[in-house]
Design a protein around this motif. Structure first.
Motif, PDB file in Angstrom:
ATOM      1  N   ARG A  44      38.858  -2.745  10.714  1.00 15.62           N
ATOM      2  CA  ARG A  44      38.263  -3.145   9.371  1.00 15.62           C
ATOM      3  C   ARG A  44      37.266  -2.187   9.146  1.00 15.62           C
ATOM      4  N   VAL A  45      37.299  -1.322   7.973  1.00 21.41           N
ATOM      5  CA  VAL A  45      36.326  -0.191   7.890  1.00 21.41           C
ATOM      6  C   VAL A  45      35.603  -0.717   6.362  1.00 21.41           C
TER       7      VAL A  45
ATOM      8  N   TRP B  86      30.244  -3.425  15.473  1.00 19.05           N
ATOM      9  CA  TRP B  86      30.720  -2.436  14.306  1.00 19.05           C
ATOM     10  C   TRP B  86      30.198  -1.288  15.045  1.00 19.05           C
ATOM     11  N   CYS B  87      31.202  -0.303  14.988  1.00 16.93           N
ATOM     12  CA  CYS B  87      30.850   1.364  15.063  1.00 16.93           C
ATOM     13  C   CYS B  87      30.423   2.035  13.804  1.00 16.93           C
TER      14      CYS B  87
ATOM     15  N   THR C 180      42.178  -1.710   7.346  1.00 17.39           N
ATOM     16  CA  THR C 180      41.730  -2.359   6.186  1.00 17.39           C
ATOM     17  C   THR C 180      40.659  -2.065   5.664  1.00 17.39           C
ATOM     18  N   LEU C 181      40.293  -2.323   4.435  1.00 16.09           N
ATOM     19  CA  LEU C 181      39.047  -2.339   4.107  1.00 16.09           C
ATOM     20  C   LEU C 181      38.352  -3.405   3.831  1.00 16.09           C
ATOM     21  N   ALA C 182      36.934  -3.563   4.578  1.00 13.53           N
ATOM     22  CA  ALA C 182      36.147  -4.808   4.328  1.00 13.53           C
ATOM     23  C   ALA C 182      35.115  -4.530   3.374  1.00 13.53           C
TER      24      ALA C 182
ATOM     25  N   GLN D 192      29.610  11.279   4.674  1.00 14.88           N
ATOM     26  CA  GLN D 192      29.197   9.848   4.215  1.00 14.88           C
ATOM     27  C   GLN D 192      29.457   8.992   5.502  1.00 14.88           C
ATOM     28  N   LEU D 193      28.676   8.152   5.499  1.00 12.14           N
ATOM     29  CA  LEU D 193      28.505   7.166   6.787  1.00 12.14           C
ATOM     30  C   LEU D 193      29.586   6.112   6.442  1.00 12.14           C
ATOM     31  N   PHE D 194      30.163   5.661   7.501  1.00  7.81           N
ATOM     32  CA  PHE D 194      30.918   4.430   7.267  1.00  7.81           C
ATOM     33  C   PHE D 194      31.066   3.556   8.717  1.00  7.81           C
ATOM     34  N   PHE D 195      31.507   2.378   8.502  1.00  6.16           N
ATOM     35  CA  PHE D 195      31.581   1.377   9.510  1.00  6.16           C
ATOM     36  C   PHE D 195      32.993   1.050  10.116  1.00  6.16           C
TER      37      PHE D 195
END
Length: 794
Positions: free
Chosen positions: A709-710, A683-684, A672-674, A692-695
């Protein structure tokens, strides 16, 4: 303009570099490896004397029959620990060390004033040095109050010092009063100087020699090199009376003969009347000085002989015979006489004398006013500076002896070691300072040497009786000892020195028996083959006498063939015996290379090798599946971030290695998107295929299914290209601006110059084609050979 442009370019580049660096994350890891000091090397030696001279760590075992069969007597020489391990009793070790014995140590005089105070302790020490072994000696100094002073005033009487002489005539009483405020015993003397009485230093015209001053009406005396006027006295009136009789003189060149005067004042101690107290020499002048080599200008080639040459009138009579002294001669004479010079000179000559002061120990420089009105205050300031500076120096050292100093100037911390002299500044009255003097002999001294240590400017000294320890003092010295085959040799330090004609470790056989085949059989292998004593020794009296590091009945063992660690036999932590290292405690390994410590195996959590390995040689040996310095990494033990990274990327962005079959490969996850911008510790942080950076956050793992949760990183413009282009554009713009500004300034300057030229030309009140001084030619001559334009001769 060019310099300005370069500065601006560097500023722009620096700004660009800082902006780019701010976008690049840096990580650094530093590893500290402690230094290890290895013990000194001690090699076998044939005698006890050569043993102790070979290395300061060497000792000699004098126990009877200490060496095994076939072992060379030179093996008695080794390090102390090795000999004890090999079975030598501590009482049988001959290991001489340097020693010191205080012969005279009067206590320092706390609170005592005057000449009788003891300021330096001890006063006499006997020091015995073993070559290669340093000895440290403590020297104490206490600055006492009211220490007596002798002050000799040496004045330049060249004509330029005329105004100063008037001031000095009134100096005696004021100077004595000021000095008596700090000490009860003061004496003052006076001397003067001009220059050598030879050309080109002074005029040798008889009338100029009699009266060298510019005006015939002035009181003036003939030039002279140096004249001692008044011996040291406590009578201020006598000082003023003798100085009042003096008058100025004159010379031709600017430099003066002050070095001649200083040298004679230091050498002629009896004539000057120096006491064994603090000695000050005040040197006043308004110009520089002649030095060695300048005398050649006047035909003087003989160097200064370093002797006193004052006649009955106090004049330096042989000045025209000897050249000026050198700086080193002056410095040596002042130091030997324990005189502290104070150079009171005018501002024009001040830099020269400041450089000179750097070459003369315990000297001071002050700026003298044009009429010497501040000379009393200048002397007092210099005296305070000199007396509060304590400098410990030594006399000449014998060859092969080194000395260094370490000072402790009243505080808990010691100064830097290895200095060539000891020095403390700003030492107050009744303050004690310590000097730690380290002496080391590298060779044996043939005789006793008296070394003198002295605090410059003070009369006391420490005498060190210096000897070297170059022989063993074994107590078993016995001629014709029964141990040596019933008197066939001389027993000394556990070893037999055989009588002529006798051989063997115990002098057990004679030279006539050496050729017997039966004796040689005892030096061969049982099968009778192979070289005598394995080729590593000589056969004496049926027994092998091994050479070097060999041992055993047939010299079959080589005690230098053990394994080495970092080029050192047994790593320096054990001794080699028959090819095997016998390590010290807490050391293991074939070359004693392993330490029993485990400090490098402890993880930050305090666990040994993170409980995933064994610590050997202070290094972790990890179990299967683990790696890293502390076995804290495991390729088969992925963290949640590593396990769910690809599923988080394909579920949120449809990119990554699992993008083709994301639903199948990541069926055990729910992505799911946060939208919340807040990130916690769980968080990773990852990077997608599109850079692109994401967590993502693993919220729960229930029944084998994980909820992820991304949250993509908030997109921001990449300013790297803009910064680079901005920097380049800024540099180009600055350069063009500077060029345009320079060209515009040149154009404006040229236009102004042209306008000024036109204005001046228009203001001329005469015509250019009408010169009133011009007259036409009276006679006209025609060249008959001149051809006209048509070629005819006119």
């Amino acid at each position: 303009m060019v310099v300005l442009s370069v500065v601006l370019v560097f500023l722009v580049l620096g700004r660009c570099e800082s902006e780019l660096d701010s976008q690049i994350p840096l990580e650094a890891t530093e590893w500290g490896i402690p230094d290890q000091s290895l013990p000194g090397s001690c090699q076998p030696a044939p005698t006890c004397q050569k043993c102790i001279l070979s290395h300061p760590s060497c000792a000699w075992c004098k126990q009877l029959n200490f060496t095994a069969s076939g072992e060379a007597e030179a093996r008695r020489c080794a390090g102390r620990e090795e000999l004890l391990v090999r079975g030598c009793p501590a009482g049988e070790l001959e290991e001489p060390h340097g020693r010191q014995e205080v012969l005279q140590d009067r206590p320092l005089s706390h609170g005592v004033r005057g000449e009788g105070a003891t300021q330096l302790a001890p006063q006499r020490v006997r020091l015995t040095l073993r070559p290669g072994e340093p000895q440290q000696l403590r020297v104490r100094f206490l600055r006492a109050a009211g220490y007596p002073v002798d002050l000799y005033y040496l004045m330049d009487l060249s004509y330029s010092m005329k105004d100063d002489l008037e001031r000095v005539r009134q100096l005696g009483h004021a100077l004595l009063v000021r000095l008596q405020e700090v000490t009860h015993s003061v004496r003052i003397g006076f001397g003067s100087f001009v220059d050598k009485t030879v050309l080109p230093f002074v005029s040798t015209v008889p009338s100029r020699l009699r009266h060298p001053c510019p005006s015939r009406l002035e009181r003036c005396q003939p030039p002279f090199s140096f004249q001692h006027v008044l011996s040291l006295t406590g009578d201020a009136q006598a000082f003023e009376r003798e100085v009042g009789r003096q008058s100025v003189s004159g010379n031709l060149d600017s430099p003066e003969g002050g070095f001649d005067a200083i040298l004679q004042a230091a050498l002629c101690q009896e004539q000057i009347g120096w006491r064994n107290v603090s000695r000050l020499l005040v040197f006043t002048s308004d110009d520089t000085f002649h030095t060695a080599g300048d005398g050649k200008l006047g035909g003087i080639f003989m160097p200064s002989d370093g002797h006193c040459h004052l006649d009955s009138n106090g004049l330096y009579s042989r000045s025209p015979e000897f050249d000026y002294p050198s700086v080193s001669q002056v410095a040596q004479a002042l130091t030997a006489a324990n005189i502290q010079p104070i150079f009171a000179v005018t501002s024009a000559a001040l830099p020269v004398y400041q450089e000179l002061s750097q070459l003369i120990p315990k000297s001071a420089v002050g700026e003298l006013s044009e009429d010497s009105s501040n000379v009393v205050q200048l002397i007092m300031d210099a005296y305070d500076s000199l007396s509060s500076t304590v400098t410990l120096e030594h006399s000449s050292l014998p060859q092969g002896v080194d000395i260094s100093y370490k000072t402790q100037c009243g505080g808990p911390e010691k100064g830097e070691a290895g200095a060539a002299r000891g020095q403390c500044t700003n030492v107050k009255i009744n303050q004690t300072v310590d000097f730690w003097v380290t002496l080391q002999a590298n060779t044996c001294l043939p005789d006793l040497h008296l070394l003198r240590l002295r605090a410059l400017g003070f009369s006391e000294e420490l005498v060190v009786e210096l000897r070297t320890l170059c022989d063993c003092n074994c107590s078993d010295d016995q001629p014709q000892a029964p141990h040596c085959s019933d008197g066939q040799g001389h027993l000394q330090c556990g070893m037999c020195s055989c009588a002529p004609g006798r051989l063997g470790r115990l002098c057990e056989c004679s030279e006539a028996e050496l050729s017997s085949p039966d004796l040689e059989s005892g030096c061969r292998a049982p099968n009778g083959t192979g070289p005598l004593c394995s080729g590593k020794g000589r056969c004496h009296c049926g027994r092998c006498s091994c050479s070097g590091q060999s041992s055993g009945r047939l010299c079959e063992c080589d005690d230098a063939s053990c394994e080495r660690h970092e080029g050192i036999l047994c790593g320096g932590f054990g001794h080699c015996q028959c090819g095997v290292c016998h390590c010290q405690a807490n050391r293991t390994g074939r070359a004693c290379e392993c330490s029993g410590n485990v400090d490098r195996c402890i993880s930050p959590e305090g666990k040994l090798c993170s409980e995933h390995g064994l610590c050997k040689c202070n290094r972790c040996q990890c179990l299967d599946g683990y790696y890293g310095v502390l076995c804290d990494q495991c390729p088969g033990c992925k963290t949640p971030c590593e396990r769910y990274r690809d599923c988080a990327e394909c579920g949120a962005f449809r990119t990554g290695p699992l993008a083709a079959n994301c639903s199948t490969a990541c069926a055990h996850t729910n992505v799911t998107l946060a939208l919340t911008p807040i990130l916690g510790d769980g968080w990773c942080k990852e990077r997608a295929m599109d850079k692109q950076l994401f967590f993502f956050l693993v919220e729960e793992e229930v029944g084998g299914r994980a909820v992820l949760r991304v949250r993509p990183q908030e997109k921001g413009a990449d300013h790297t290209q803009a910064i680079v282009l901005g920097c380049i554009g800024g540099i180009v713009a600055v350069g063009l601006g500077l060029v345009l500004a320079y060209r515009l300034s040149v154009e404006i300057y040229d236009r102004r110059e042209y306008m000024r030229f036109e204005k001046e030309r228009q203001q001329l009140n005469w015509k250019q084609d009408s010169n009133p001084l011009y007259q036409s030619a009276i006679t006209t001559t025609i060249n008959p050979r001149f051809q006209g334009a048509d070629g005819s001769i006119l």
